[in-house]
Structures are given as C-alpha cells and as structure tokens.
Motif scaffolding. Structure first.
Motif, PDB file in Angstrom:
ATOM      1  N   VAL B  59      40.893  63.075  44.183  1.00 20.92           N
ATOM      2  CA  VAL B  59      42.093  63.764  44.647  1.00 20.92           C
ATOM      3  C   VAL B  59      43.112  63.698  43.523  1.00 20.92           C
ATOM      4  CG1 VAL B  59      43.886  63.877  46.392  1.00 20.92           C
ATOM      5  CG2 VAL B  59      41.620  63.056  46.984  1.00 20.92           C
ATOM      6  N   ILE B  60      43.578  64.869  43.114  1.00 26.88           N
ATOM      7  CA  ILE B  60      44.477  64.937  41.967  1.00 26.88           C
ATOM      8  C   ILE B  60      45.735  65.677  42.392  1.00 26.88           C
ATOM      9  CG2 ILE B  60      44.775  65.960  39.684  1.00 26.88           C
ATOM     10  CD1 ILE B  60      41.929  65.373  39.122  1.00 26.88           C
ATOM     11  N   ALA B  61      46.879  65.208  41.893  1.00 29.60           N
ATOM     12  CA  ALA B  61      48.133  65.881  42.226  1.00 29.60           C
ATOM     13  C   ALA B  61      48.124  67.299  41.668  1.00 29.60           C
ATOM     14  CB  ALA B  61      49.300  65.095  41.646  1.00 29.60           C
ATOM     15  N   ARG B  62      48.813  68.219  42.378  1.00 25.12           N
ATOM     16  CA  ARG B  62      48.733  69.639  42.037  1.00 25.12           C
ATOM     17  C   ARG B  62      49.147  69.932  40.605  1.00 25.12           C
ATOM     18  NH1 ARG B  62      49.381  70.218  47.189  1.00 25.12           N
ATOM     19  NH2 ARG B  62      47.890  71.462  48.232  1.00 25.12           N
ATOM     20  N   ASP B  63      50.253  69.327  40.168  1.00 26.17           N
ATOM     21  CA  ASP B  63      50.718  69.721  38.834  1.00 26.17           C
ATOM     22  C   ASP B  63      50.307  68.716  37.758  1.00 26.17           C
ATOM     23  OD1 ASP B  63      52.286  67.942  40.037  1.00 26.17           O
ATOM     24  OD2 ASP B  63      54.189  68.995  39.765  1.00 26.17           O
ATOM     25  N   ALA B  64      49.165  68.076  37.958  1.00 19.63           N
ATOM     26  CA  ALA B  64      48.683  67.168  36.906  1.00 19.63           C
ATOM     27  C   ALA B  64      48.256  67.984  35.691  1.00 19.63           C
ATOM     28  CB  ALA B  64      47.519  66.347  37.421  1.00 19.63           C
ATOM     29  N   SER B  65      48.567  67.461  34.489  1.00 20.35           N
ATOM     30  CA  SER B  65      48.190  68.163  33.265  1.00 20.35           C
ATOM     31  C   SER B  65      46.818  67.668  32.812  1.00 20.35           C
ATOM     32  CB  SER B  65      49.230  67.894  32.189  1.00 20.35           C
ATOM     33  OG  SER B  65      49.120  66.571  31.766  1.00 20.35           O
ATOM     34  N   ASP B 121      52.817  61.408  33.981  1.00 22.70           N
ATOM     35  CA  ASP B 121      52.476  62.824  34.045  1.00 22.70           C
ATOM     36  C   ASP B 121      52.821  63.455  35.379  1.00 22.70           C
ATOM     37  OD1 ASP B 121      51.309  65.165  32.941  1.00 22.70           O
ATOM     38  OD2 ASP B 121      49.645  64.854  34.315  1.00 22.70           O
ATOM     39  N   ILE B 122      52.622  62.744  36.465  1.00 21.55           N
ATOM     40  CA  ILE B 122      52.822  63.361  37.776  1.00 21.55           C
ATOM     41  C   ILE B 122      54.308  63.492  38.098  1.00 21.55           C
ATOM     42  CG2 ILE B 122      52.231  63.193  40.216  1.00 21.55           C
ATOM     43  CD1 ILE B 122      49.860  63.556  38.482  1.00 21.55           C
TER      44      ILE B 122
END
Lengths: 673, 316
Positions: B59-65, B121-122
């Motif tokens: 599960v990754i945050a939406r605006d992760a680079s 980053d998040i």
C-alpha cells in the motif's frame, strides 16, 4: 604547435572579450546577445578546457604581449597549475553558459546586452588572472574580475538590498586586493621588476616571507570567503542572477585558491609548517561555521552560499595539511594534501555550479526562493529534481560521487600524520580530520533538509495563499536542463574515474613541490584509486557503483520473481486525524531545530515564543552572524570616527588648503634632502 | 588473490550474511525476552515476519514519488554491499580493496540519506520528524565512528579493513589502551546507529520517542520487508566490524577452506555472545531523552579522539 596551449587559451580569452563587445550591437532586440552570445561562450569554454588539459601535460611556456604600459608589458605563462585551473574554468563555464542562454532568454533587450557584456568580460578576466605571469597583469585582471562581477551582482540594482549587498562585496574585494598588492610589494623588494620570475627569485628572509604569506592568505582569503571575511558571500550570491551565482561560487572563489597556491607555493616558496597550522585553524573554523550557518538558512541561495564558505574551509584543510607536511620535509605527503585540496576545488566547482543552477531553475519557474514556501517540486519539475539530487549527494560526500573522492583523499592525507616528528602537530592533524568528518555529516543533514523540504512532501501554502492544486511551477527548459546535465555528468566522471585526475594533479604537485606521489600510486590502473600504497588504502568507485547497482537490481529481481509486484494506492496514514494540511510538514527552520539545540552558543539567536494564552500567537526566530557585531560593525564605526576626525581638516577655505600645502612642503624639505 | 576460491569465499560470505542476519535479530529478541521474564518468541520469528510481509500487497500513498519506491531496494543494496566489504569470515576477499573503512562509513551514510529522504517524501509530519531525528543522530555518530576506525587505522597504518584485521589478528596478546577507548566508543556508536536502546527503541511506536520507526511508517509489505531485512544486515555488519577490530581471532584467509569451519564456529560464538550482550544492555539501560543523545554521542566522539591521542602518546 609548440605554444599551442598558451596561445589557444589566449585566443579563448580574447574570444570572450569579443563576444562581450558583440553583445552590445543591435541594442533594439539584442539578437546576438539573446541567441548567439552564450552558446558561443560555451564553445569557447570547451576549447579552453581542452587547452588547459594540454597545458597540464606540456612543459611550462611563456610569452610577452606588446600591451600594457611602456616598459611594463604583459607577461603570460601556462604551466600545469594554470592549466588545471583553465580546465576548471573552461569546463564549468561551458555548462553554466549553456544554462544561461536558456535562463536569460526572457530578459529585456537592454538588460540582456549588458548582462552579455559583463558576463563575458567576467569570464575573460578570470582566464587572464590564471594566465598572468606578472603582478601588473594579475592585478589588472583581478580588478576587472571584481568589477565585472560587481556589476553582475547588482543586475537588479533598483532594490536597495541588492545595492548594499553589492557594496559589501566590492568593499571586501578591495580590502583583499589591497593585501594582495602589498604582498606583491613585499616580495618584489624594490627591484622594479614585477614579473613572477623575478618574484620567485627574490629570496626573502624568513620574516619577510612570513609577512608576504600573511598578506597573501588574507588577501586571497577575502575573495575565497574564509572566516572572518566571508560576510559578502551570503549577501552577494543570492543577489546575483543564478548563473552568475554559479559562476561566482563555482569558479571565481576558486581563482582565489589558485592565487593562494601560486603565491604561497610557487612565488614565495620555502613553505613553513607554522603557516600550515594557521591555514588549518582558519580552515577548520571556516568549515564548521559555514555548515552550521547553512543549516540555519531557509533562503535556498543563501544556504548554498554558506556551503561555499564551508567548502573553501575543506580546501583550506587540505592545503594546510600539505603545508605542514612540506614544512616538516615530507614532500610526498605534502603533494597528496595539495592534490586533495585541488581535487576538492574542481569538485566543488562542479557540484556547487550544478546546485546553484538548480536553485535558479526553481526560482525561474516558481518565483520561490524561501524553502518554507516550497514542497513537492519533484512532481512538477522531475528532471530538475533528478539533477539536483545528484548535486546534493555529491556535496554530501557520499560514494560513489565526486565529493567523496576529495574528502577521502583529505582523510588519507591526515592519516599520513605518523610520519611527522613533532608530537603535538602529529596529534593535531587527526583532529582536523575529525572536523572534516563532522562537517561532512552535517552537510548531509543540510541537503536532506533542502531536498526534503523543496522537492519532496506536499506543496506548502505561502503566507495566506493556498498552495496551487497541481503544485508549483514547471520543469526547466531544454537549455537549462542541458547545462545541469553537463555538470551532473561531471559529478559522475570526477567521482568514477579519479585516477586520471589524480595523475593530472600529480603533475601539478610535481611542478610546485618537486615531488609527487609514490610509484605504486602512479602505476595503479584507472580502476583503482591508490594514494600511497595498495596495502594502505585503495578505493574503486567503478566497482563500487557496479556492485551497488548490481545488488540493488538483484534484490529487486528476486523480490519480483519470488513474490509479486502488486500495489494499492491509498491516502497517507493520518494517525486518526483526518484534517491534515500541508502546513503540518516540517519546515526548513524546524529541520534545523536540533542543530540550534546542540550548537546553541554558536548562534546569535533572537527568539520570540508566544505566551500560552496568546490570542494571536506568533513565533519568530532571527539568527545573526556574530562576526557582524564582533568585527564588522566595530571596524565600520572606527572608520566612521576616523573619517569624521580627518574631516575636520577640510574647512572649505582656500587659504587653509594653501597652508597645508606649505606645511607639507616644509616637512618634505626637512626629511628629504 | 583473485583466484576462484577467493571469489567463492566472497559469494559465500555475502549470501551467508544476508541469510543469517534475521537469525541474529531473532536471537537478540529471544535473549531479551528471557531477560525480561517474558515467554520468548521463536528465534525464527523474523523469517516468518519477512515471509508474511513479502506476500502482502504493498500500500503506497497516492502522491509518493519514485524515490519512495526506490529507497527500500537502495537500502538493501547498501547493506548487502557493506556485508561484502567487512571481513566476516575471511580476510583478503577480492571485493574488499574496492572500499576501505572510510568508504564503508560512506555506504552507511548513503543509506541514511536515502531513508531520510524517503521519509520526507509523503509529506506527513511523522516522516519529517523521524528524518530530522535520524539525521541528528547520524551527524553525531558518523564522526565518532570515523574516529574509532582511525584509531585502528593508525595502529595498522592502513585504512584497508583486510590489512587492519591482519595486523590486529597476528599480534601478540597485548592490550592496546587506545583500542580499549575505541572499543567503548564503537559500542556507543553501534547502539545509536542501529536504533537500539538507549538512543532509540526498536519496539516502540510512541510518537514522542520513535526515530527509526517514524521514518518507515508509510512503508508496507515487500518494501517494509526489505527495510527490516536491511536493518538486520546492518546490525550484523556493525557487529562483525566490531569483531574485526577488537576480537579478530579465528578469522580465515580467503580461499583457505581448511580454516573455514574454525572461522564459522568462532563467528557463531562471537555473535551469540554479542547478541546476548546487546539484549542485556537493552534490558539494563533506559531510553535516553532525545536531547541527551548528543551528549551520549559526543562522549563517544571524545572517547574515539582520546583513543587516537593515546595511541600517539604511547607509540611516539
């Protein structure tokens, strides 16, 4: 083709002057300045880099120009040291010029023509500083460099802050120039011949050579930005347009290092270890001061300027160690220190140029320079973010990039300490290495802050305005990106193939100290960097990079092969508190808070904390440089006081002035007969 | 030196470290549970945890680079590289000359910078907080680490790990006072760098105190597994650096198969002891307030410097 490098470099410098003049034509639309001047300047820079490289590997050569005053012609010389710095100037200026051709595109014609003029005069004057072989041409070029950069700094001269920054810069530049002039005067000793050959042959007594050393160290140190003469850097660098900041921080302060090495090692000669201790102490102070103040900044360009101060300190540490070793009669270790210092000079030029260009792209595209207003730029400017990351990793001295190589060499120099006879000095050297280690780790913290706040996270709202939905700005244009890519490639080349540069610098070391590295060091192939002997220390950045990429890829493939690549996207975890805003992220000032806590006494802090029952709480923090209160303001007050006293002489009446002339005449007649 | 047996040793060691690292973690946890009168989990628990995490969906945050997704692999790669440099089983490994102790410290710094960047980053407040604290500990621990390493480097006149170990392992049994100081300093750095008590608590998720856990709060599944694994390798690597400097006896030469069983047994015994010692330390000590960490680490730094000065005094 005998005098190819010298003649070629001269042609490049003249070409830059010609471009400067051509930039003035067709002032209506500044066609030449807009479309041709900077790319042509970049080509000239490339040529200069090639000639410089050739000069390193050729015997020294001299020529006399039929210019200058009667009986005082200009002398030029290209030797390995000059060649190395010409290569630095040419290669870094290439990237910056290409970038500038994109950056200045939207300027109005009048301003552009002026910038084109000053920019190329600035470049040419730096080339002449390096080529000069007499004190006269050196000072003329040195002053041209100071003036042309002053006009570039004050490009936006309508703002009072920029005018005062420019004034401070000019003031300190001239204090330094005065000291350099006096230094040449001391070395010359009244013989009437100002060529460097004559100065080399001067044969000073130890007392006078120490005076000359102190004057040179002070004079060039003022230009380089060592403490306590650093005050102009954090003012002038942010004031200048970004490519100019990159030129000044990347190249111009390196001409001061060139001057220091040229005068101390070459012209004065007979380096003493006590001088080295002074250089080491000043260097260590400069290093720590620079990085600690950099951590306190939230203006990106000011922060980078303080890092330039820090890196000058690191270069001075290398130079100081080298002088200590030479002074005690260990020229091989001394050559290693000199090589480390010069390698760091080149590295700093490359990565600091890159970082200033990146800061310029951010400023250009978002109009932001305060880190506390940025955030999430990696999403809107991914390519700039990539290049900036390379610069940030390089300056943080992380392997396998270039900053690591020169710090590694400086550490290796410090580890030669057991050869010294003097027990106190021997145990002092590792302490300076400890300073370097601390500064390196602090730099990494600072660039985590810069990169994390500016490029990562989410866009912050500035003031009361909400952050734009899509983030700030857009990516840099093609020319800007090419300029950054050029310097980023430099970070990799210097980091991965250090041995070829080591051999080059070894020639510089041999030409200055008469001895270079050990044979084992010179016979190692391109893969292995060996400063003294393979059993003592070796480092192979290429293998390092290959292995790190290899194992990272292997880890990736193994995970993907044995498991899966499934991903779900979700909101970040909000800890059960849904109303999170982007203002809850760390700011640049918050990130520096542990440093303020640990190093509190270093800073002059004014902090206003709101009371618990405050209805409109405001927090403010102001950090100032102690040097202002301890040095600059007292000196300024003293100068003001003295001039008010001298002003008493000026009564504005002719008869009194005639009386002065009369008294002076009498006085002269008494003493001079 | 670069013969086939040496390369075989290199590969053997690299694989062994990666596979055995979670076991060390499990052993430390088990010892700690015994010491604290809890019923101990299986020593294999870290492997089960890793397997569980690897099977889950990330599960990754939406605006992760991309940086966020790259970082776990970089961390794992860095630690694996470190495991290849340190003479765990044998000296004279073919890869060892590619990086000396300064480069080794550089590898750890590289990993630290990447994990701090990924934490920011998040754009959550915890990430920034963790990154800031981690860098605080890092900039204090790194110079202290270098000073302890320099002490050993001065004794052996080399920054190559292999040369240092050879010099120290083949000396007569004499106690170097400088090494004693360096050993204490190294132990303090080891605790700080590996997020152990008294600087950080590997089992806490309390906002006010966590450092390392705050940075990896956004990671899940395979990314988290890689990070946990990298943490285990880092502890393993640090311990073996300590063995190499302070108790180097029993280590084999690369390619010498006959010495391998002895080296393995010696390594196992040292690790078992060190792991139990770490658990004991963590049971006896309380976690320090965050702002006592600078004092802790600056005393480590001063001890390292003292060790170096004492070396010069004694030898000169």
């Amino acid at each position: 083709m005998d005098s190819a490098p010298l003649l070629g470099s001269l042609y490049v410098a003249v070409a830059w002057l010609a471009i400067a003049l051509l930039a003035l034509i067709s002032p209506g639309n500044a066609f030449f300045a807009r479309h041709l001047a900077f790319p042509l300047g970049a080509l000239a820079g490339l040529a200069l880099a090639a000639f410089g490289l050739q000069a390193v590997w050729s015997p020294a050569e001299q020529m006399t120009l039929p210019l200058g005053l009667p009986d005082l012609p200009f002398h030029l010389r290209a030797d390995p040291l000059a060649g190395f710095f010409l290569m630095l100037l040419g290669s870094v200026a290439t990237g910056i010029s290409v970038y500038a051709s994109g950056y200045f595109r939207e300027e109005t014609a009048g301003r552009l023509a002026l910038i084109g003029l000053q920019y190329h005069v600035f470049l040419a004057s730096m080339a002449f500083v390096i080529l000069a072989d007499d004190a006269y041409l050196f000072m003329v070029a040195w002053e041209t460099m100071a003036l042309s950069s002053y006009f570039l700094v004050t490009t936006d001269h309508r703002q009072p802050a920029i005018r005062s920054a420019g004034f401070l810069y000019l003031l300190i530049a001239h204090l330094g120039a005065l000291a350099i002039l006096l230094c040449f005067g001391v070395m010359h000793g009244g013989k009437g011949d100002y060529t460097f050959d004559a100065l080399r042959a001067a044969g000073l007594t130890p007392l006078w050579s120490t005076v000359a050393f102190l004057l040179a160290f002070f004079g060039f140190g003022a230009k380089a930005g060592m403490i306590p003469l650093h005050a102009w850097l954090p003012e002038a660098h942010p004031a200048a347009p970004s490519p100019v900041s990159a030129l000044m921080s990347g190249i111009m302060i390196k001409t001061a290092i060139y001057g220091m090495v040229r005068v101390i090692y070459d012209l004065i000669g007979g380096v003493r270890w006590e001088w080295g201790i002074l250089v080491l102490v000043v260097g260590a102070g400069t290093t720590l001061f620079g990085v600690l103040y950099a951590l306190m900044q939230h203006d990106l360009k000011r922060l980078l300027a303080y890092h330039s101060v820090e890196n000058i300190g690191i270069i001075l540490l290398g130079l100081g160690m080298s002088m200590v070793f030479i002074g005690f009669g260990h020229p091989a270790a001394g050559a290693l220190g000199l090589i480390a210092a010069l390698y760091h000079t080149l590295n700093h030029a490359v990565f600091k140029g890159l970082l200033f260009l990146g800061a310029g792209s951010i400023l250009h595209s978002t109009k932001l320079r305060n880190l506390n207003d940025m955030g999430g730029l990696i999403r809107t400017m991914p390519k700039t973010a990539f290049y900036f990351l390379i610069g940030a990793l390089a300056i943080s001295a992380l392997p396998p990039l270039n900053g690591f190589v020169s710090e590694w060499l400086t550490f290796q120099t410090a580890l030669q300490a057991p050869v010294l006879q003097n027990g106190v000095v021997r145990s002092l050297l590792p302490l300076f290495a400890a300073t370097l280690a601390l500064a390196g780790a602090l730099t990494a913290m600072c660039f985590v802050k810069v990169y994390g706040i500016a490029f990562l996270g989410r866009p912050r709202e500035s003031g009361n305005a909400a952050a734009p939905a899509g983030g700030y700005g857009h990516d840099a244009g093609n020319m800007e990106r090419f300029g950054m890519a050029w310097l980023a490639a430099g970070c990799f080349v210097l980091g991965l193939f250090p041995t070829s540069f080591l051999l080059m610098l070894n020639r510089v070391g041999v030409s200055l100290t008469g001895q270079g590295l050990s044979n084992e060091a010179l016979e190692s192939n391109w893969l292995w960097l060996v400063p003294t002997a393979a059993a003592q220390a070796s480092y192979s950045p290429v293998i390092f990079l290959i292995v790190i990429i290899g194992v990272t890829l292997l880890a990736f493939l193994l995970v993907r092969h044995f498991y899966h690549g499934r991903v779900r996207f979700a909101d970040p975890w909000d800890c059960g508190f849904p109303d999170q805003t982007s203002r809850m992220q760390d700011t640049a000032d918050a990130f520096g808070q542990p440093i303020r806590h640990v190093f509190g006494p270093v800073f002059l802090m004014q902090r206003h904390m709101p009371a618990p029952d405050d209805r409109a709480p405001r927090f403010s923090l102001k950090i100032e440089d102690r040097h202002w209160y301890l040095l600059y303001l007292p000196v300024a007050r003293l100068v003001g006081y003295l001039s008010s006293k001298i002003g008493l002489l000026q009564r504005g009446r002719i008869s009194i002035y005639l009386l002065y002339s009369f008294l002076t005449l009498i006085g002269l007649l008494v003493f001079v007969r | 030196m670069n013969s086939a047996p040496a390369i075989a040793f290199q590969i053997l060691q690299s694989v062994l470290v990666v596979l055995a690292a979670p076991l060390l973690m499990g052993w430390v946890n088990q010892c700690r549970a015994w010491l604290q009168n809890r019923s101990a989990p299986s020593v294999l628990l870290p492997y089960y945890t890793l397997a569980k995490l690897l099977h889950k969906d990330a599960v990754i945050a939406r605006d992760a680079s991309p940086l966020f997704r790259l970082t776990p692999y970089v961390l794992f790669g860095c630690m694996w590289l470190a495991a290849g440099i340190v003479p765990v089983l044998a000296t004279g490994l073919p890869f060892a000359p590619a990086a000396d102790i300064i480069a080794l410290v550089g590898v750890f710094a590289l990993a630290r910078v990447f994990s701090a960047l990924a934490a920011m980053d998040i754009g959550t407040s915890f990430g920034g907080l963790g990154a800031r604290r981690e860098m605080l500990i890092g900039f204090l621990a790194e110079p202290a680490m270098l000073m302890t390493l320099f002490t050993a480097a001065f004794i052996s006149g080399s920054t190559q790990l292999a040369t240092i170990v050879d010099t120290l392992a083949h000396r007569e049994f004499a106690i170097y006072p400088s090494l004693a100081f360096a050993a204490v300093a190294f132990l303090m750095v080891l605790l700080a760098e590996n997020a152990r008590i008294p600087i950080d608590n590997p089992t806490t998720h309390l906002e006010l105190t966590m450092v390392h856990e705050a940075m990896i709060l956004e990671y899940s599944a395979r990314h988290l597994a890689l990070i946990e694994w990298a943490v285990a390798i880092k502890l393993f690597a640090y311990m073996t650096i300590g063995f190499a400097f302070f108790v180097p006896w029993g280590i084999a030469e690369a390619g010498n198969w006959a010495a391998l069983p002895v080296a393995l047994a010696a390594l196992l015994a040292k690790l078992a002891l060190a792991g139990a010692g770490l658990a004991l330390l963590e049971t006896l000590l309380a976690k320090l307030r965050l702002f006592l960490a600078p004092e802790f680490l600056s005393s480590a730094f001063l001890l390292g410097v003292l060790g170096m000065l004492i070396h010069f005094l004694v030898s000169g």
